[in-house]
Scaffold this active site. Structure first.
Site, PDB file in Angstrom:
ATOM      1  N   SER A 293      50.368  77.082  33.349  1.00  0.00           N
ATOM      2  CA  SER A 293      49.244  76.663  32.523  1.00  0.00           C
ATOM      3  C   SER A 293      48.473  75.494  33.139  1.00  0.00           C
ATOM      4  CB  SER A 293      49.758  76.319  31.121  1.00  0.00           C
ATOM      5  OG  SER A 293      48.713  76.089  30.223  1.00  0.00           O
ATOM      6  N   ASP A 304      41.470  75.304  45.482  1.00  0.00           N
ATOM      7  CA  ASP A 304      40.149  75.933  45.619  1.00  0.00           C
ATOM      8  C   ASP A 304      39.136  75.009  46.286  1.00  0.00           C
ATOM      9  OD1 ASP A 304      41.018  78.270  44.549  1.00  0.00           O
ATOM     10  OD2 ASP A 304      40.029  78.056  42.601  1.00  0.00           O
ATOM     11  N   LYS A 318      50.287  81.758  34.184  1.00  0.00           N
ATOM     12  CA  LYS A 318      49.803  81.749  32.798  1.00  0.00           C
ATOM     13  C   LYS A 318      48.341  81.324  32.793  1.00  0.00           C
ATOM     14  CE  LYS A 318      50.485  79.794  28.185  1.00  0.00           C
ATOM     15  NZ  LYS A 318      49.135  79.214  28.010  1.00  0.00           N
TER      16      LYS A 318
END
Length: 553
Positions: A293, A304, A318
């Site tokens: 999460s 990223d 998740k």
């Protein structure tokens, strides 16, 4: 266009709108009718069961079971929270509650203190690890469930609670004053070497980002110029705290995560809103299969933007967002309302619960359907299966004897006895079980039960099982029996063969008696292969930089 044609076309278009509106209205009404009908059937059934069932039933319990069974068919994160569980839910999301500040658990003989938190009432009053709980106020808790004992210990802040424990042969009484307990999201931070800082982040409850900020500022003040952020075993929590932590390392105005759902109201884009604390410090983030999460938002966003090298193992996967909705009578519904997407555009949700409901089995996204995305520097990353590390480190596996010694509480009990025989030990980072300590441990184990099956014994057992099905089993039976005799384990020899591993486990448990949770974490750092790899990565800055470029992939 011919004017004579315009009117029929207009009428035709309006007709389509009316017809489609009619069907939409009808579909909506049909759905509302189905909901009302089934709710009425359910209520009628519970009422009739209460009237006619041969034994007395508890309507609250029966309805709760029915609700939970219904929600289980959706996903494991959509849950019903009755009024009596609201306090526990609030504690999970905020990290705050009022109580005595101790983790309790059942180790066979009853409920004991597993860990008193430093600076809170239980620890300050002198309650220790392994104390057996006898009474809370006037209630005997020897045979009570751990959850019931936990409820008794909690209560409004500044109220008194009487606790009676057994320690060895002694019975001790404590009058404690409950306090507001705030569980630290950062249970430990420190220096791994002269230049490398380490922050362990275990949760994302309220104030997590401030705790990370303070830890980083303190470390930088101590001369740290590179950092390891440990998100292993962190189950996640508040998305806004995850966004604030990313903002410590990423410039203002950058997208961190999007939540996209069925309703417009749940769609939201989190961006960095502040000047970062340090946008250049070399950074390694540690993840594993239990990082989920909010942990994956932090790790994924930093990956990223090519802002950190990720080391460890693939995260949990998740990518679902939950919203808490109030219900009647102070109950609540925690419901999945959206999926989240990190800056590259990927969603890292690993399990397809729609397909799972249809097949009855957990369905993951097949590799062939995982899509490619690009990081800021053009590195390829994939969706649909958690966050994959840039550098993989194998999971550390323990020997069967180590599992047995821990599971049967022998490590726990020996550490407790050691504590009462030794007034003090060295600091957590340098303490180690000595040769003499280990010899005492082996002697202490004599006569205690800790049998187990070695990997080799299991292999021979499997071989025997399959061989018995063959027609030539009688011809090889004697040979198999000879192998069995040779591989039958000697527990004494296994204690010697695996002593380095066992001594490390013992050291951490003993340290916890003197330095509690913080000390236990610090003790485990020095022999952690993932942390060792992180320090090595940060010391080889060219390798670190190369990993963050597209050419490295």
């Amino acid at each position: 266009m011919n004017k004579s044609l315009k009117k029929p076309i207009l009428i035709f278009v309006l007709g389509l709108v009316v017809v489609s509106g009619f069907f939409a209205f009808k579909a909506k009404n049909d759905k509302l009718f189905a909901l009302a009908k089934n709710i009425d059937i359910f209520a009628t059934m519970v009422r009739e069961l209460d009237s006619y069932y041969v034994d007395e039933i508890d309507p609250d319990e029966l309805v709760t079971i029915g609700i939970n069974a219904m929600l289980e068919d959706l996903d494991p994160y959509t849950t019903y929270i009755p009024e009596e569980e609201s306090a526990d839910f609030r504690m999970m999301t905020t990290g705050e509650y009022a109580g005595v500040g101790a983790l309790i658990g059942n180790r066979g003989e009853g409920n004991i203190i597993i860990m008193p938190y430093s600076g809170f009432p239980a620890q300050s009053a002198g309650i220790r690890i392994a104390d057996l709980l006898l009474k809370v106020d006037t209630v005997s808790v020897i045979d009570k469930a751990t959850s019931d004992v936990s409820t008794l210990l909690k209560g409004p802040a500044n109220t008194e609670v009487f606790v009676q424990v057994k320690r060895g042969e002694d019975t001790l009484d404590f009058n404690l004053t409950r306090k507001k307990i705030v569980i630290n999201n950062v249970p430990y931070y420190g220096k791994l070497d002269a230049n490398t800082g380490y922050i362990k982040l275990s949760d994302f409850t309220t104030n997590a980002s401030n705790e990370v900020r303070k830890a980083l500022l303190d470390l930088k003040g101590q001369g740290v110029d590179r950092l390891v952020l440990d998100l292993r075993d962190n189950p996640g929590g508040l998305v806004n705290e995850a966004a604030e932590i990313v903002n410590l390392f990423i410039p203002k105005g950058k997208e961190i995560v999007k939540t996209i759902g069925k309703l417009e109201g749940v769609n939201y884009t989190y961006k960095t809103t502040k000047t970062p604390l340090d946008k250049d410090i070399p950074l390694v983030v540690l993840i594993n299969e239990h990082s989920a999460s909010a942990s994956e938002i932090v790790a994924g966003a930093l990956q990223d933007y090519d802002r950190a090298v990720l080391i460890g193992r693939k995260s949990f996967g998740k990518g679902l967002v939950q919203t808490t909705i109030p219900l009647s009578y102070n109950a609540q519904l925690k419901v999945t309302t959206a999926k989240y997407y990190i800056p590259s555009g990927r969603c890292i949700q690993a399990i397809d619960y729609t397909q799972t409901r249809q097949s009855g089995e957990l369905t993951t996204v097949p590799d062939s359907l995982r899509q490619e995305f690009k990081t800021k520097n053009g590195r390829t990353v994939l969706d649909g299966a958690g966050i994959e590390p840039d550098e993989y480190v194998e999971s550390e596996s323990y020997s069967p004897i180590s599992y047995s010694l821990v599971a049967r509480n022998h490590v726990f009990d020996f550490a407790t006895e050691y504590f009462y025989k030794h007034e003090s030990i060295t600091d957590p980072s340098s303490f180690e079980v000595t040769d003499q300590d280990y010899e005492e441990f082996m002697k202490w184990l004599e006569g205690k039960e800790y049998d187990y099956t070695t990997y080799l014994e299991k292999s021979v057992t499997d071989l025997t099982k399959y061989a018995e099905k063959e027609t030539y089993y009688d011809e090889i039976k004697d040979q198999i029996e000879a192998i069995k005799k040779r591989v039958n384990h000697s527990k004494e020899q296994d204690l010697i063969t695996n002593q380095e591993e066992i001594r490390r486990i013992l050291s951490g448990e003993i340290v916890s008696r003197y330095y509690f949770q913080e000390g236990m974490i610090e003790s485990g750092i020095k022999d952690d292969p993932t942390i060792e790899e992180a320090v090595k990565y940060l010391s080889e800055i060219d390798r670190y930089k190369e990993t963050l470029t597209a050419s490295a992939k």
